[in-house]
Design a protein around this motif. Structure first.
Motif, PDB file in Angstrom:
ATOM      1  N   PRO A 254      -2.975 -16.990 -34.328  1.00  0.00           N
ATOM      2  CA  PRO A 254      -2.994 -16.572 -32.926  1.00  0.00           C
ATOM      3  C   PRO A 254      -2.652 -15.085 -32.796  1.00  0.00           C
ATOM      4  O   PRO A 254      -1.691 -14.601 -33.411  1.00  0.00           O
ATOM      5  CB  PRO A 254      -1.899 -17.437 -32.285  1.00  0.00           C
ATOM      6  N   VAL A 255      -3.438 -14.371 -31.991  1.00  0.00           N
ATOM      7  CA  VAL A 255      -3.171 -12.959 -31.711  1.00  0.00           C
ATOM      8  C   VAL A 255      -3.241 -12.743 -30.200  1.00  0.00           C
ATOM      9  O   VAL A 255      -3.814 -13.549 -29.461  1.00  0.00           O
ATOM     10  CB  VAL A 255      -4.158 -12.014 -32.428  1.00  0.00           C
ATOM     11  N   GLY A 256      -2.653 -11.627 -29.755  1.00  0.00           N
ATOM     12  CA  GLY A 256      -2.678 -11.267 -28.347  1.00  0.00           C
ATOM     13  C   GLY A 256      -3.643 -10.127 -28.084  1.00  0.00           C
ATOM     14  O   GLY A 256      -3.961  -9.339 -28.985  1.00  0.00           O
ATOM     15  N   TRP A 257      -4.091 -10.021 -26.851  1.00  0.00           N
ATOM     16  CA  TRP A 257      -5.093  -9.023 -26.480  1.00  0.00           C
ATOM     17  C   TRP A 257      -4.644  -7.605 -26.782  1.00  0.00           C
ATOM     18  O   TRP A 257      -5.465  -6.724 -27.048  1.00  0.00           O
ATOM     19  CB  TRP A 257      -5.440  -9.152 -24.998  1.00  0.00           C
ATOM     20  N   TRP A 258      -3.337  -7.366 -26.776  1.00  0.00           N
ATOM     21  CA  TRP A 258      -2.810  -6.011 -26.988  1.00  0.00           C
ATOM     22  C   TRP A 258      -2.985  -5.524 -28.429  1.00  0.00           C
ATOM     23  O   TRP A 258      -2.834  -4.343 -28.697  1.00  0.00           O
ATOM     24  CB  TRP A 258      -1.328  -5.971 -26.607  1.00  0.00           C
ATOM     25  N   ILE A 259      -3.337  -6.428 -29.341  1.00  0.00           N
ATOM     26  CA  ILE A 259      -3.530  -6.016 -30.734  1.00  0.00           C
ATOM     27  C   ILE A 259      -4.672  -5.013 -30.849  1.00  0.00           C
ATOM     28  O   ILE A 259      -4.679  -4.154 -31.734  1.00  0.00           O
ATOM     29  CB  ILE A 259      -3.773  -7.241 -31.635  1.00  0.00           C
ATOM     30  N   ALA A 260      -5.646  -5.092 -29.923  1.00  0.00           N
ATOM     31  CA  ALA A 260      -6.779  -4.164 -29.942  1.00  0.00           C
ATOM     32  C   ALA A 260      -6.373  -2.767 -29.490  1.00  0.00           C
ATOM     33  O   ALA A 260      -7.152  -1.815 -29.655  1.00  0.00           O
ATOM     34  CB  ALA A 260      -7.903  -4.697 -29.053  1.00  0.00           C
ATOM     35  N   ASP A 294      -7.658 -16.139 -33.821  1.00  0.00           N
ATOM     36  CA  ASP A 294      -7.662 -16.886 -32.570  1.00  0.00           C
ATOM     37  C   ASP A 294      -7.072 -16.023 -31.458  1.00  0.00           C
ATOM     38  O   ASP A 294      -5.883 -15.673 -31.497  1.00  0.00           O
ATOM     39  CB  ASP A 294      -6.841 -18.172 -32.757  1.00  0.00           C
ATOM     40  N   LEU A 295      -7.896 -15.654 -30.467  1.00  0.00           N
ATOM     41  CA  LEU A 295      -7.392 -14.889 -29.326  1.00  0.00           C
ATOM     42  C   LEU A 295      -6.590 -15.844 -28.439  1.00  0.00           C
ATOM     43  O   LEU A 295      -7.108 -16.495 -27.547  1.00  0.00           O
ATOM     44  CB  LEU A 295      -8.534 -14.234 -28.547  1.00  0.00           C
ATOM     45  N   HIS A 296      -5.315 -15.912 -28.714  1.00  0.00           N
ATOM     46  CA  HIS A 296      -4.414 -16.895 -28.117  1.00  0.00           C
ATOM     47  C   HIS A 296      -3.917 -16.453 -26.739  1.00  0.00           C
ATOM     48  O   HIS A 296      -3.626 -17.283 -25.883  1.00  0.00           O
ATOM     49  CB  HIS A 296      -3.222 -17.088 -29.058  1.00  0.00           C
ATOM     50  N   ALA A 297      -3.763 -15.145 -26.574  1.00  0.00           N
ATOM     51  CA  ALA A 297      -3.247 -14.599 -25.318  1.00  0.00           C
ATOM     52  C   ALA A 297      -4.237 -13.562 -24.803  1.00  0.00           C
ATOM     53  O   ALA A 297      -4.448 -12.532 -25.445  1.00  0.00           O
ATOM     54  CB  ALA A 297      -1.875 -13.958 -25.544  1.00  0.00           C
ATOM     55  N   VAL A 298      -4.858 -13.845 -23.652  1.00  0.00           N
ATOM     56  CA  VAL A 298      -5.824 -12.901 -23.088  1.00  0.00           C
ATOM     57  C   VAL A 298      -5.196 -12.173 -21.914  1.00  0.00           C
ATOM     58  O   VAL A 298      -4.253 -12.662 -21.283  1.00  0.00           O
ATOM     59  CB  VAL A 298      -7.133 -13.599 -22.659  1.00  0.00           C
ATOM     60  N   GLN A 302      -4.862 -16.938 -19.431  1.00  0.00           N
ATOM     61  CA  GLN A 302      -5.892 -17.933 -19.154  1.00  0.00           C
ATOM     62  C   GLN A 302      -5.322 -19.290 -18.772  1.00  0.00           C
ATOM     63  O   GLN A 302      -6.065 -20.203 -18.449  1.00  0.00           O
ATOM     64  CB  GLN A 302      -6.819 -18.097 -20.377  1.00  0.00           C
ATOM     65  N   ASN A 303      -3.997 -19.436 -18.815  1.00  0.00           N
ATOM     66  CA  ASN A 303      -3.409 -20.736 -18.477  1.00  0.00           C
ATOM     67  C   ASN A 303      -1.991 -20.657 -17.907  1.00  0.00           C
ATOM     68  O   ASN A 303      -1.413 -21.685 -17.559  1.00  0.00           O
ATOM     69  CB  ASN A 303      -3.413 -21.662 -19.708  1.00  0.00           C
ATOM     70  N   GLY A 304      -1.407 -19.469 -17.820  1.00  0.00           N
ATOM     71  CA  GLY A 304      -0.077 -19.324 -17.247  1.00  0.00           C
ATOM     72  C   GLY A 304       1.054 -19.744 -18.165  1.00  0.00           C
ATOM     73  O   GLY A 304       2.227 -19.743 -17.762  1.00  0.00           O
ATOM     74  N   GLN A 305       0.753 -20.090 -19.411  1.00  0.00           N
ATOM     75  CA  GLN A 305       1.770 -20.557 -20.344  1.00  0.00           C
ATOM     76  C   GLN A 305       2.401 -19.397 -21.112  1.00  0.00           C
ATOM     77  O   GLN A 305       1.778 -18.349 -21.292  1.00  0.00           O
ATOM     78  CB  GLN A 305       1.152 -21.548 -21.325  1.00  0.00           C
ATOM     79  N   PRO A 306       3.646 -19.586 -21.606  1.00  0.00           N
ATOM     80  CA  PRO A 306       4.279 -18.527 -22.401  1.00  0.00           C
ATOM     81  C   PRO A 306       3.450 -18.102 -23.603  1.00  0.00           C
ATOM     82  O   PRO A 306       3.428 -16.928 -23.966  1.00  0.00           O
ATOM     83  CB  PRO A 306       5.603 -19.160 -22.838  1.00  0.00           C
ATOM     84  N   HIS A 307       2.735 -19.073 -24.228  1.00  0.00           N
ATOM     85  CA  HIS A 307       1.963 -18.721 -25.425  1.00  0.00           C
ATOM     86  C   HIS A 307       0.717 -17.893 -25.104  1.00  0.00           C
ATOM     87  O   HIS A 307       0.039 -17.425 -26.018  1.00  0.00           O
ATOM     88  CB  HIS A 307       1.579 -19.976 -26.227  1.00  0.00           C
ATOM     89  N   SER A 308       0.438 -17.711 -23.808  1.00  0.00           N
ATOM     90  CA  SER A 308      -0.640 -16.799 -23.435  1.00  0.00           C
ATOM     91  C   SER A 308      -0.077 -15.448 -23.009  1.00  0.00           C
ATOM     92  O   SER A 308      -0.803 -14.616 -22.459  1.00  0.00           O
ATOM     93  CB  SER A 308      -1.473 -17.391 -22.295  1.00  0.00           C
ATOM     94  N   ALA A 309       1.230 -15.247 -23.254  1.00  0.00           N
ATOM     95  CA  ALA A 309       1.927 -14.009 -22.892  1.00  0.00           C
ATOM     96  C   ALA A 309       1.905 -13.765 -21.391  1.00  0.00           C
ATOM     97  O   ALA A 309       1.917 -12.621 -20.940  1.00  0.00           O
ATOM     98  CB  ALA A 309       1.368 -12.804 -23.653  1.00  0.00           C
ATOM     99  N   SER A 310       1.897 -14.846 -20.614  1.00  0.00           N
ATOM    100  CA  SER A 310       1.954 -14.715 -19.163  1.00  0.00           C
ATOM    101  C   SER A 310       3.262 -14.061 -18.751  1.00  0.00           C
ATOM    102  O   SER A 310       4.320 -14.358 -19.309  1.00  0.00           O
ATOM    103  CB  SER A 310       1.849 -16.097 -18.512  1.00  0.00           C
TER     104      SER A 310
END
Length: 509
Positions: A254-260, A294-298, A302-310
């Protein structure tokens, strides 16, 4: 003539050899399927429940971004409320707290916050010209929407709220909240009769512990060191060696969008995760493993969950976020397209509550972004959590090299609350097997059980019970044509920790 014949023979030989090479490459890649994989969760995208100690050094760690709080005037014995859920005044006239009486925190620093209301506006002062009336009308927090929570040393649930004008909020009446109360040190009492004293209730079940909460909680001076230490120690090359030696042939990372945006991602995220992902590809190649990115956090969640870095539990992702999300996929595909270890890129993890047409538009654009850089990597599309898993099947049939990802847990539903050991196992063998079979069609995408675990709601289960439960899942999920990935490789909870499960003989495949 002989020259032409010789030339034609050379062309045929070259074509034959290239064809053999293509078949060899395709066979080598497909020989990894179905995958026996594990998720490297809580590594490059934080999930606090998997390692709570990461948050131990945060001051006021019960007041992280997204935490929901309620304020009761001790004088009036009534709760603060954003009338109409937002877009109106803030009053103090509710005897019981519900949604409009609940505020979500945006943390500025350890004691300073913005308060977001039900309809997503922010609490603030009426205007900048000396107005002291409290309203909830701004869509964007500015200085006028920034407040300090001052906690009582003896009882941190008793608080005062300092407004941006330097004065304190007070409940002057049930229909009027103003920021015009002055507290001096010699009269700093915390009596119930004081109109500036409030009782703050923290809804502990709403405390989010994701990447945003961790990095913003520590602040820019501390977060970088905390994250780098975590990345360097949580997963190492020795772990890849262990996985490979124990029969796993792939990892889902899993990676977050900020990695880019590395090495200088937008605050509060910190740089350095891209180099860690590079290391993972190197280690995977060395130990004969494949990598799913895996783009885990966009961006926008995308779901409001902590694992999406909401930030605050609201799902914001939608049509306007598609270009930036595609850009992240494009970045990852371009960077790793030539790596022998790359087997797939997952476009988004666990979308929930998103518009289906927007999701399809994004999946189309994300697929095109991957194909721009590689024709061999699979493209994984995650099924929406709130819809029938088959909803995307007709859409996915229009692509080649596509995988549908479903996640199976015997946990997050009341239907499992009263199931015993055998009922859980039967559910896997019957319901899950049937659903997976319905997703696996001859002219459709490959299937992937991208997340599952050995945990369940059964209490007091024996080791043998756990072994039977995990074995039943392995047997069924191995029918997925792309394979399965256990959640997760490490974690403080043993039954979510595949390394511990393998070492203690709970898990065999």
């Amino acid at each position: 003539m002989m020259g032409n014949q010789f030339f034609c023979l050379k062309l045929l030989l070259a074509f034959y050899l290239s064809s053999c090479h293509y078949v060899s490459v395709a066979h080598t890649e497909n020989s990894f399927l179905p995958l026996k994989a594990v998720n490297l969760g809580n590594w490059l995208v934080t999930e606090g429940w998997m390692k709570p100690s990461l948050f131990d050094g945060i001051t006021n760690k019960d007041l992280l971004d997204g935490t929901q709080v309620q304020f009761m005037s001790t004088k009036l014995q009534k709760y603060l409320c954003a009338e109409n859920g937002g877009g109106d005044v803030v009053v103090a006239n509710r005897t019981k707290p519900y949604g409009w009486e609940t505020f979500r925190l945006w943390r500025v620093n350890e004691s300073t916050f913005n308060f977001r209301v039900s309809h997503k506006q922010f609490v603030g002062l009426e205007d900048e010209n000396g107005g002291s009336k409290l309203v909830a009308t701004s869509d964007i927090p500015t200085n006028m929407e920034t407040f300090q929570i001052v906690r009582n040393d003896g009882d941190p649930s008793r608080i005062r709220i300092r407004a941006p004008n330097g004065l304190f909020l007070q409940a002057t009446g049930e229909t009027l909240m103003t920021a015009d109360y002055e507290v001096s040190t010699w009269e700093d009492s915390w009596e119930d009769s004081d109109p500036s004293v409030f009782k703050m209730t923290v809804l502990t079940n709403t405390v989010l512990k994701g990447e945003y909460q961790l990095t913003n909680g520590y602040g820019p001076d501390k977060a970088s060191k905390i994250m780098r230490d975590h990345w360097n120690k949580y997963i190492t090359e020795d772990d890849f060696k262990f996985m490979s030696e124990n029969g796993l042939n792939a990892v889902r990372i899993p990676v977050g969008w900020w990695i880019a945006k590395d090495p200088t991602p937008p605050k509060p995220f910190v740089g350095g995760s891209l180099a860690v992902l590079d290391n993972a590809f190197t280690w995977a190649q060395k130990h004969g493993m494949k990598v799913i990115v895996d783009l885990h956090a966009v961006q926008g969640s995308q779901n409001g969950q902590p694992h999406s870095a909401s930030r605050d539990g609201y799902r914001e992702w939608g049509e306007s976020y598609i270009p930036d999300t595609v850009a992240t996929i494009d970045f990852l595909a371009e960077r790793y397209a030539n790596s022998e270890s790359l087997i797939a890129i997952e476009l988004m993890n666990e979308p929930q509550g998103v518009n289906l047409q927007s999701l399809k538009s994004y999946y189309q654009a994300g697929y095109d972004a991957v194909r721009k850089h590689t024709s061999s990597a699979y493209v994984i599309m995650s099924s929406p959590l709130d819809r029938d898993p088959k909803v995307l099947l007709p859409f996915a049939r229009g692509f080649s090299g596509v995988v549908m990802d479903v996640h199976y847990y015997n946990l997050f539903s009341n239907q499992f609350s009263n199931m015993n050991v055998q009922q859980n196992i039967d559910y896997i063998k019957n319901h899950r097997a049937s659903e997976l079979a319905s997703l696996t069609t001859s002219n459709g995408p490959l299937t992937f059980v991208g997340e599952w675990s050995g945990d369940w709601k059964v209490r007091g289960a024996s080791k043998k019970d756990f072994q039977k439960f995990t074995q039943a899942q392995v047997k069924v999920y191995s029918r997925a044509t792309f394979g399965w990935a256990y959640w997760a490789y490490k974690g403080d909870s043993n039954y979510w920790n595949l390394k511990w499960m393998i070492e203690n003989n709970y898990f065999k495949f």
